[in-house]
Write an enzyme that holds these catalytic residues in place. Sequence first.
Site, mmCIF file in Angstrom:
data_model
loop_
_atom_site.group_PDB
_atom_site.id
_atom_site.type_symbol
_atom_site.label_atom_id
_atom_site.label_comp_id
_atom_site.label_asym_id
_atom_site.label_seq_id
_atom_site.Cartn_x
_atom_site.Cartn_y
_atom_site.Cartn_z
ATOM 1 N N GLU A 92 0.825 -1.206 0.000
ATOM 2 C CA GLU A 92 0.000 0.000 0.000
ATOM 3 C C GLU A 92 0.862 1.260 0.000
ATOM 4 O O GLU A 92 1.900 1.317 0.662
ATOM 5 C CB GLU A 92 -0.906 0.017 1.235
ATOM 6 N N CYS A 105 3.012 8.387 1.654
ATOM 7 C CA CYS A 105 3.416 7.428 2.687
ATOM 8 C C CYS A 105 3.717 6.108 1.996
ATOM 9 O O CYS A 105 2.836 5.526 1.346
ATOM 10 C CB CYS A 105 2.301 7.255 3.718
ATOM 11 N N CYS A 112 4.481 -7.139 7.626
ATOM 12 C CA CYS A 112 5.310 -6.683 8.738
ATOM 13 C C CYS A 112 5.429 -7.798 9.779
ATOM 14 O O CYS A 112 4.475 -8.551 9.997
ATOM 15 C CB CYS A 112 4.699 -5.441 9.388
ATOM 16 N N CYS A 116 2.646 -5.621 16.322
ATOM 17 C CA CYS A 116 1.939 -4.636 17.155
ATOM 18 C C CYS A 116 0.437 -4.932 17.150
ATOM 19 O O CYS A 116 -0.150 -5.203 16.091
ATOM 20 C CB CYS A 116 2.205 -3.224 16.639
ATOM 21 N N CYS A 119 -2.207 -2.944 14.722
ATOM 22 C CA CYS A 119 -1.870 -2.720 13.321
ATOM 23 C C CYS A 119 -2.313 -3.871 12.433
ATOM 24 O O CYS A 119 -2.111 -5.042 12.772
ATOM 25 C CB CYS A 119 -0.359 -2.498 13.180
ATOM 26 N N GLY A 162 5.514 -2.456 7.177
ATOM 27 C CA GLY A 162 6.890 -2.876 7.385
ATOM 28 C C GLY A 162 7.617 -2.014 8.396
ATOM 29 O O GLY A 162 7.188 -0.911 8.724
ATOM 30 N N GLU A 163 8.715 -2.542 8.900
ATOM 31 C CA GLU A 163 9.605 -1.817 9.808
ATOM 32 C C GLU A 163 10.810 -1.345 8.997
ATOM 33 O O GLU A 163 11.653 -2.151 8.603
ATOM 34 C CB GLU A 163 10.042 -2.721 10.957
ATOM 35 N N SER A 194 9.687 6.428 10.232
ATOM 36 C CA SER A 194 9.034 5.957 11.460
ATOM 37 C C SER A 194 9.519 4.557 11.799
ATOM 38 O O SER A 194 9.573 3.672 10.948
ATOM 39 C CB SER A 194 7.517 5.944 11.273
ATOM 40 N N SER A 217 7.576 5.053 17.239
ATOM 41 C CA SER A 217 6.273 4.559 17.705
ATOM 42 C C SER A 217 6.386 4.202 19.177
ATOM 43 O O SER A 217 6.994 3.188 19.533
ATOM 44 C CB SER A 217 5.859 3.337 16.878
ATOM 45 N N LEU A 218 5.774 5.014 20.024
ATOM 46 C CA LEU A 218 5.873 4.837 21.470
ATOM 47 C C LEU A 218 4.648 4.087 21.998
ATOM 48 O O LEU A 218 4.745 2.991 22.521
ATOM 49 C CB LEU A 218 6.010 6.201 22.137
ATOM 50 N N HIS A 219 3.494 4.734 21.897
ATOM 51 C CA HIS A 219 2.184 4.123 22.153
ATOM 52 C C HIS A 219 1.920 3.666 23.575
ATOM 53 O O HIS A 219 0.889 3.057 23.857
ATOM 54 C CB HIS A 219 1.931 2.957 21.188
ATOM 55 N N ASN A 293 -6.985 3.815 14.431
ATOM 56 C CA ASN A 293 -7.816 3.466 13.292
ATOM 57 C C ASN A 293 -8.415 2.094 13.576
ATOM 58 O O ASN A 293 -7.656 1.106 13.671
ATOM 59 C CB ASN A 293 -6.973 3.393 12.008
ATOM 60 N N CYS A 336 -2.332 1.335 7.752
ATOM 61 C CA CYS A 336 -1.422 0.369 7.143
ATOM 62 C C CYS A 336 -2.031 -1.030 7.120
ATOM 63 O O CYS A 336 -2.524 -1.515 8.127
ATOM 64 C CB CYS A 336 -0.099 0.325 7.910
#
Length: 347
Positions: A92, A105, A112, A116, A119, A162-163, A194, A217-219, A293, A336
């Site tokens: 995407e 983006c 991935c 997480c 996601c 992906g990372e 990111s 990415s903390l979250h 999301n 994502c």
Amino acid sequence: MNINIFGMFIEEIAAAIQPYGLPKYSAVQIAKWMYQDGVYDFKDMTNISKKHRTLLTEYFVIHSVTARAVEQSSDGKTSKYLLEFHDGMAVETVLMRQFYGNSVCISTQVGCAMGCVFCASTLNGVSRNLTGGEMLAQVLYINKVLQQEGSTVNTIVIMGSGEPLANYDNVLKFIKLCHAEYSLHLSYRGITLSTSGLVPEINRLAAEGLPLTLSISLHASNNELRSLLMPINNRYSLPEVMAAGDFYAEQTGRRVTYEYILIADLNDKIEHAKELAILMRGRLANVNLIPVNPVIERGLLRPDSKTIQHFEKILLERRINVTVRREMGTDIRAACGQLRNKVLNEN
């Protein structure tokens, strides 16, 4: 098998074509045709001799992308593309038409592996890394769409599936290709990367000396909660991630953005906001709050607007730089992995 020339630096193109008798300056011509003019057929590269065009067609190929699916948001500002590569794999890519310019983006992996919980990209795992050329092809596809509207890509966000830092070398090549004069000639400051927090690679990126914007990415506001949300935290703990962020800011002079997805009844409480404020105090950083999301397969919900506003207010009162991400593309599953999973499930 013909050699794919797309995604090479000029020096690499020159080295590849030299055995076939093409002059070095042809590498510049080929690069500009591909990266600036969007020409992917050697026969159409008219400032190259017919003899050399024939040789290029015989021994080389240009792999770009095709659109497998497209979705447009109702407000016309967000477009999501499922772009397919020559091997049938697809990722995407999202175009966001912002008031300050057009942002794309891009994805760095097919799927991935980070796992997480919020996601959709991780639902089917990771299939493979993308090459620098495959990342560039995503941007150039969007750029061609925008050129038809009389516009262009202004900024790039490496925040799709992906990372990025798990595909470090290819991502770095992509970034340098975007910056090259014979390509997009985009400022490094216009690129945001990111990461979920791969500490050694953050430190390695800091040493590159490129003024990229780093987004982590903390979250979560504490180590235990972050481990619950992000399995990578079991390898690189919250204190280690914050230390790496500080090192990046110190080395580059760039403010680090910490992404914090707000999930109802999980990390959106008053105590979480207070913990987060303490964590951010004194750092060259800002916090980007992101209402989650909703992903059907995950069952997570976003907080109501009052909770979001209260969370932001607590940070502001404690003099933390904070913004709430403006939602774009919610109606087209712009998060994502959502469009790719939809297409995979339909096939």
